[in-house]
Design a protein around this motif. Structure first.
Motif, short mmCIF file in Angstrom:
data_model
loop_
_atom_site.label_atom_id
_atom_site.label_comp_id
_atom_site.label_asym_id
_atom_site.label_seq_id
_atom_site.Cartn_x
_atom_site.Cartn_y
_atom_site.Cartn_z
N ASN A 1 -1.99 8.47 9.35
CA ASN A 1 -1.27 7.41 8.63
C ASN A 1 -0.15 8.07 7.83
O ASN A 1 -0.01 7.86 6.64
CB ASN A 1 -2.25 6.68 7.70
CG ASN A 1 -1.59 5.60 6.88
OD1 ASN A 1 -0.61 5.00 7.30
ND2 ASN A 1 -2.13 5.36 5.69
N ASN B 1 -7.59 0.81 3.46
CA ASN B 1 -7.37 -0.37 2.60
C ASN B 1 -6.21 -1.26 3.05
O ASN B 1 -6.32 -2.48 3.00
CB ASN B 1 -7.09 0.08 1.16
CG ASN B 1 -8.17 1.01 0.64
OD1 ASN B 1 -9.25 0.57 0.28
ND2 ASN B 1 -7.90 2.31 0.61
N GLY B 2 -5.09 -0.63 3.48
CA GLY B 2 -3.88 -1.40 3.76
C GLY B 2 -4.07 -2.43 4.86
O GLY B 2 -3.65 -3.59 4.73
N ASP C 1 0.88 -1.18 0.00
CA ASP C 1 0.00 0.00 0.00
C ASP C 1 0.91 1.22 0.00
O ASP C 1 1.21 1.80 1.05
CB ASP C 1 -0.93 0.00 1.21
CG ASP C 1 -1.97 1.11 1.12
OD1 ASP C 1 -1.90 1.93 0.18
OD2 ASP C 1 -2.85 1.17 2.00
N HIS D 1 -4.95 8.40 -6.16
CA HIS D 1 -4.82 8.61 -4.71
C HIS D 1 -3.85 9.75 -4.39
O HIS D 1 -4.04 10.45 -3.39
CB HIS D 1 -4.44 7.32 -3.98
CG HIS D 1 -4.68 7.41 -2.49
ND1 HIS D 1 -5.85 7.93 -1.97
CD2 HIS D 1 -3.91 7.09 -1.43
CE1 HIS D 1 -5.78 7.92 -0.65
NE2 HIS D 1 -4.62 7.43 -0.29
N THR E 1 -6.39 1.37 8.72
CA THR E 1 -6.45 2.26 7.56
C THR E 1 -7.54 1.79 6.61
O THR E 1 -8.06 0.68 6.73
CB THR E 1 -5.10 2.33 6.82
OG1 THR E 1 -4.86 1.08 6.17
CG2 THR E 1 -3.94 2.64 7.75
N GLU F 1 -6.25 6.16 9.58
CA GLU F 1 -7.00 7.15 8.81
C GLU F 1 -8.24 6.51 8.21
O GLU F 1 -8.32 5.29 8.10
CB GLU F 1 -6.13 7.76 7.70
CG GLU F 1 -5.53 6.78 6.70
CD GLU F 1 -6.50 6.05 5.80
OE1 GLU F 1 -7.37 6.72 5.22
OE2 GLU F 1 -6.38 4.81 5.66
N ARG G 1 -0.87 4.96 1.83
CA ARG G 1 0.43 5.12 2.42
C ARG G 1 0.73 4.07 3.47
O ARG G 1 1.75 4.11 4.13
CB ARG G 1 0.47 6.49 3.14
CG ARG G 1 0.27 7.70 2.25
CD ARG G 1 -0.07 8.94 3.05
NE ARG G 1 -1.41 8.87 3.61
CZ ARG G 1 -1.89 9.66 4.56
NH1 ARG G 1 -1.12 10.62 5.07
NH2 ARG G 1 -3.13 9.53 5.01
N ALA G 2 -0.20 3.12 3.67
CA ALA G 2 -0.10 2.27 4.87
C ALA G 2 1.23 1.52 4.97
O ALA G 2 1.87 1.53 6.03
CB ALA G 2 -1.27 1.31 4.96
C1 MLT Z 1 -5.12 3.03 3.01
O1 MLT Z 1 -4.92 2.09 3.78
O2 MLT Z 1 -6.06 3.08 2.26
C2 MLT Z 1 -4.20 4.19 2.92
O3 MLT Z 1 -2.99 3.97 3.38
C3 MLT Z 1 -4.85 5.51 2.77
C4 MLT Z 1 -4.00 6.71 3.13
O4 MLT Z 1 -3.81 6.99 4.29
O5 MLT Z 1 -3.52 7.36 2.24
#
Ligand code: MLT
Length: 245
Positions: free
Chosen positions: A87, A108-109, A29, A207, A106, A74, A32-33
């Motif tokens: 994050n 998605n990550g 990810d 993103h 987070t 986040e 940013r995860a």
């Molecule tokens: C995520 O898990 O979706 C991200 O890392 C989103 C972000 O904080 O940019």
């Protein structure tokens, strides 16, 4: 032993237990995860507990020594209310994270990690630890599965291009001729196409555009920097650490 196959999943939604079992996986990810996880551990964090939900994060935190734990995460790029950190990899300075455990959720990550948890091995990957990750993957004589976190079930260019980079490196520099799937073939083709202008391309990804107003371009550029943090975090038994070598 030589590498047998390389496959790619394009989002956390596509990832499930039956696909990861028995595989060596890399969860990706970039924004940013996994970039935050790599940075935090490189800068001295003790461990990271990734969890899918905010309630789960609060429940887990209540079982730990609060003075030694940072809650971070986040939703839609924004810091979760009441959490210690968002994050942001740039917030994970040695002053803030050294010796701390982090409970992280987070969009998605951490969802992708939750779904990949029963794989044979789960590495945390990103541009920040690219060379260190490749050093390890090139020694694997197994099926490698690259798990892109994506965005809310959809394809994301930054995760897929990094998966394509891994496919490129493994095809060209590991023992044997791994079998590619449609997804790993496509990731490789995309990476080959965009490699000469990788950073410029990714600064314009969906993103990156969503994040630019929230976190600024410096943070996005940082996540696209190769080899700034030469560590290899491993997710095992619910926790991400740097195994001692
Ligand atoms: C995520 O898990 O979706 C991200 O890392 C989103 C972000 O904080 O940019």
């Amino acid at each position: 032993m030589s590498l047998s196959s390389i496959d790619v999943l394009i989002s956390a939604n596509e990832t499930d237990d039956s696909l990861v079992r028995g595989k060596t996986t890399v969860v990706i990810d970039i924004l940013r995860a996994t970039s935050t996880m790599i940075t935090a551990l490189h800068n001295g964090a003790k461990s990271i507990f990734p969890v899918a939900g905010m309630d789960q994060a609060m429940r887990l935190t209540s079982t730990l020594d609060r003075s030694a734990v940072l809650t971070c995460g986040e939703r839609n790029g924004l810091t979760i209310e009441g959490f210690d950190l968002g994050n942001s990899p740039l917030s994970c300075t040695p002053e803030i994270v050294t010796g701390k455990s982090m409970v992280m959720t987070t969009t998605n990550g951490t969802q992708a990690l939750e779904k990949a948890k029963h794989a044979k091995k789960v590495y945390i990957g990103g541009f920040l630890n690219a060379a260190r990750l490749m050093e390890e993957l090139k020694t694997q004589g197994e099926e490698v599965l690259l798990v892109c976190s994506g965005w809310k079930g959809r394809f994301s260019l930054e995760d897929t291009l990094f998966a394509g980079y891994i496919v490129h490196e493994l095809v060209n520099h590991s023992k044997g001729t791994p079998v590619l799937t449609d997804a790993s073939t496509a990731a490789l083709a995309l990476y080959t196409h965009f490699a000469p202008k990788l950073v410029e391309t990714l600064l314009e990804s969906d993103h990156a555009k969503r994040l630019r107003d929230i976190v600024g371009e410096e943070e996005i550029r940082y996540c696209l920097t190769k080899d700034a943090c030469p560590v290899l975090p491993v997710f095992h038994d619910g926790v991400i650490t740097l195994p001692s070598t």
